[in-house]
Design an enzyme around this catalytic site. Structure first.
Site, PDB file in Angstrom:
ATOM      1  N   GLU A   1       0.840  -1.210   0.000  1.00 50.72           N
ATOM      2  CA  GLU A   1       0.000   0.000   0.000  1.00 50.72           C
ATOM      3  C   GLU A   1       0.875   1.261   0.000  1.00 50.72           C
ATOM      4  OE1 GLU A   1      -2.729  -0.337   3.305  1.00 50.72           O
ATOM      5  OE2 GLU A   1      -3.934  -1.836   2.259  1.00 50.72           O
TER       6      GLU A   1
ATOM      7  N   GLU B   1      -5.757  -8.223   0.318  1.00 52.46           N
ATOM      8  CA  GLU B   1      -6.163  -8.323   1.724  1.00 52.46           C
ATOM      9  C   GLU B   1      -7.647  -8.043   1.812  1.00 52.46           C
ATOM     10  OE1 GLU B   1      -4.124  -5.652   4.399  1.00 52.46           O
ATOM     11  OE2 GLU B   1      -2.234  -5.871   3.336  1.00 52.46           O
TER      12      GLU B   1
END
Ligand SMILES: *[C@@H]1O[C@H](CO)[C@@H](O)[C@H](O)[C@H]1NC(C)=O
Ligand SMILES: *[C@@H]1O[C@H](CO)[C@@H](O)[C@H](O)[C@H]1NC(C)=O
Ligand SMILES: *[C@@H]1O[C@H](CO)[C@@H](O)[C@H](O)[C@H]1NC(C)=O
Length: 509
Positions: free
Chosen positions: A130, A274
């Site tokens: 991220e 995720e």
């Protein structure tokens, strides 16, 4: 004669049908494999790698995602069939971006060394995690694309261009706030870099990886409708042309598909890196909702329905396998409670990872042979001098995990005494039940009866177990020899099960 010929043709036809059925059944079985899981290790009491790998096998996970490239963790999957994603941390992006040699060294040390016959089945290298998250204030934006390109070049130079793909797991905040998935675009400040990343991914036929968190939508966005976080239908869906979105998962996934379409990459595969639901540390973070979300999610993934823009099977990695009690609580106290399993690998709630589509439902299998410390806990003495308490509570909570004590947590209803005991016990267990870790200026004592209160569990620590897994480098060849044998055994067992399963079908169609 004619009759006999017909009979053998019938036998032949029905055998073909049974074998075909058998193959279909087998493929359905293999299809279970699409649910992957994240294995994070930020825990003060990590289970040994061997125990975790056994859990992965027992629960039929075949895809595992890691957050770094810890050599012992990766080696613990040697000789298994687990398909592994390893990662370059955000902190390493700058050096990967600055130097093709650094990327080559990383690939050599952290990918190539684990491969080979009977080795680890590394399939992806995540370049950062991220990296464009709004919270990072742009810190990694410049380094990510050059790092990706250098890692791609290093993988290609190592002859791995077809087998190991570099990817960039992104948070969903890479998207602009257009509510209609088909019209979605990348965030304006990221557009140039996202186009570069998409082009680089396409050049190696690699998927786009996005993390989706309906829980965070619900908790962080004011007035977010709870039904939209789940998959049971929603009264006021997003209507995007002919496509109807009744859950935020489909909308988020298709937002990425839409942004890629609009950027000129309509066929790029999208994987969810995720997704999950925590069980403690915030409102909505509880076992009931986590069980509901994860079961509905798995059912959705396995149903093959897909999303409006991407019908068919979806690939996703659950977050995560285990609670990680040493993670930063900056995002919120829930951050330490994303596990499907508790930190020690015990089951939190029932979950059928087949999504029910095979007709053969499964139950979770918890950890085995966990080396717990003795059944003893550290609690506040009933006679304690409470004036000393606040400082000692702060001391314990700064070093152990007190997240369940706060608002929304599973232990938020405790009395002051129980509260102190929870904090002291956590500190004591994290410190390997050392006598000295249950003192707190003589406020505390060790007891042998479980002080747990309802759903608030007072844990018992796990002895460290990973030191055994560290092998000197010299032994690496003999290790691969040993796992080759295991692999053959695995293959033989696998083949004989197929033959057995198919013969059962042939005999009892
Ligand atoms: C391999 O990965 C580990 C763990 O992420 C890291 O510490 C190490 O520096 C890497 N090796 C190289 C040569 O970059
Ligand atoms: C228990 O401890 C937490 C964390 O220190 C605190 O926020 C809470 O108010 C305490 N509850 C009681 C009843 O003292
Ligand atoms: C064979 O059938 C058993 C029982 O249904 C199942 O657990 C197993 O995974 C099957 N094996 C293969 C290779 O299909």
């Amino acid at each position: 004669m004619a009759g006999h010929r017909m009979q053998s043709r019938q036998v032949f036809t029905s055998s073909v049908a049974v074998v075909a059925l058998c193959l279909v059944g087998w493929q359905m079985e293999m299809a279970v494999a699409d649910v992957g899981v994240n294995w994070g290790t930020i825990s003060s009491d990590p289970l040994s790698n061997d125990i975790v790998v056994q859990m992965l096998k027992d629960n039929n996970f075949v895809k595992v995602k890691l957050f770094d490239a810890n050599s012992d963790v990766i080696e613990s999957m040697r000789g298994t069939n687990l398909e592994v994603m390893i990662a370059i941390t955000n902190e390493m992006l700058a050096s990967m971006a600055a130097s093709p040699d650094a990327a080559a060294a990383w690939v050599k040390a952290n990918v190539t060394s684990h491969l080979g016959t009977g080795g680890v089945n590394i399939k992806y290298v995540a370049v950062g995690n991220e990296p464009f998250l709004n919270g990072y204030n742009g810190r990694y934006i410049d380094a990510t694309l050059p790092a990706l390109k250098n890692v791609q070049a290093a993988l290609a130079a190592a002859g791995l261009v077809d087998t190991v793909k570099a990817v960039v797991p992104c948070n969903a905040d890479i998207l602009s706030d257009n509510p209609y998935p088909s019209q979605q675009t990348f965030r304006a400040d990221l557009a140039p870099v996202m186009l570069g990343i998409a082009a680089a991914l396409k050049s190696t036929n690699s998927p786009f990886v996005v993390n989706l968190y309906p829980f965070l939508n619900l908790v962080l966005q004011a007035n977010f409708p709870i039904d939209f976080a789940f998959f049971s239908g929603f009264a006021t869906p997003i209507v995007d042309g002919t496509r109807v979105y009744t859950n935020v998962f489909d909308a988020g996934f298709d937002g990425v598909v839409g942004a890629l379409n609009n950027a000129g990459y309509p066929n790029m595969a999208v994987i969810v890196g995720e997704i999950g639901w925590p069980t403690d540390g915030a409102n909505y973070a509880n076992i009931g909702l986590a069980q509901k979300f994860n079961q509905q999610l798995v059912n959705h993934l396995e149903s093959g329905v897909g999303t409006p823009l991407r019908p068919g099977k979806l690939e996703a990695y659950l977050f995560g396998l285990l609670d990680e009690n040493a993670k930063s609580t900056l995002p919120g106290n829930f951050e330490r409670h994303w596990g499907i399993f508790n930190f020690d690998g015990t089951i939190k709630y029932p979950l059928d990872l087949t999504g029910g589509v095979t007709g053969r439902q499964t139950s979770l299998v918890g950890s085995k042979n966990v080396p717990y410390y003795p059944h003893q806990w550290c609690v506040l003495k009933t006679t304690a001098d409470l004036s000393l308490l606040p400082a000692n509570l702060d001391y314990a909570c700064a070093r152990a995990d007190c997240t369940p004590l706060f608002y929304g947590g599973s232990c938020s209803g405790l009395t002051l005494h129980q509260n102190a005991s929870f904090a002291f016990n956590n500190y004591y267990q994290f410190n390997n039940q050392l006598q000295a870790a249950c003192d707190f200026q003589s406020l505390a004592q060790v007891v042998n009866t479980d002080p747990s209160v309802g759903t608030c569990k007072f844990l018992i620590g796990v002895r460290p177990g990973n030191s055994q897994a560290i092998a000197p480098p010299e032994s690496s060849s003999s290790r691969s020899g040993a796992s080759l044998t295991v692999n053959w055994q695995y293959l033989l067992t696998f083949l004989s099960t197929i033959i057995y399963n198919c013969s059962q079908l042939l005999l009892f169609p």
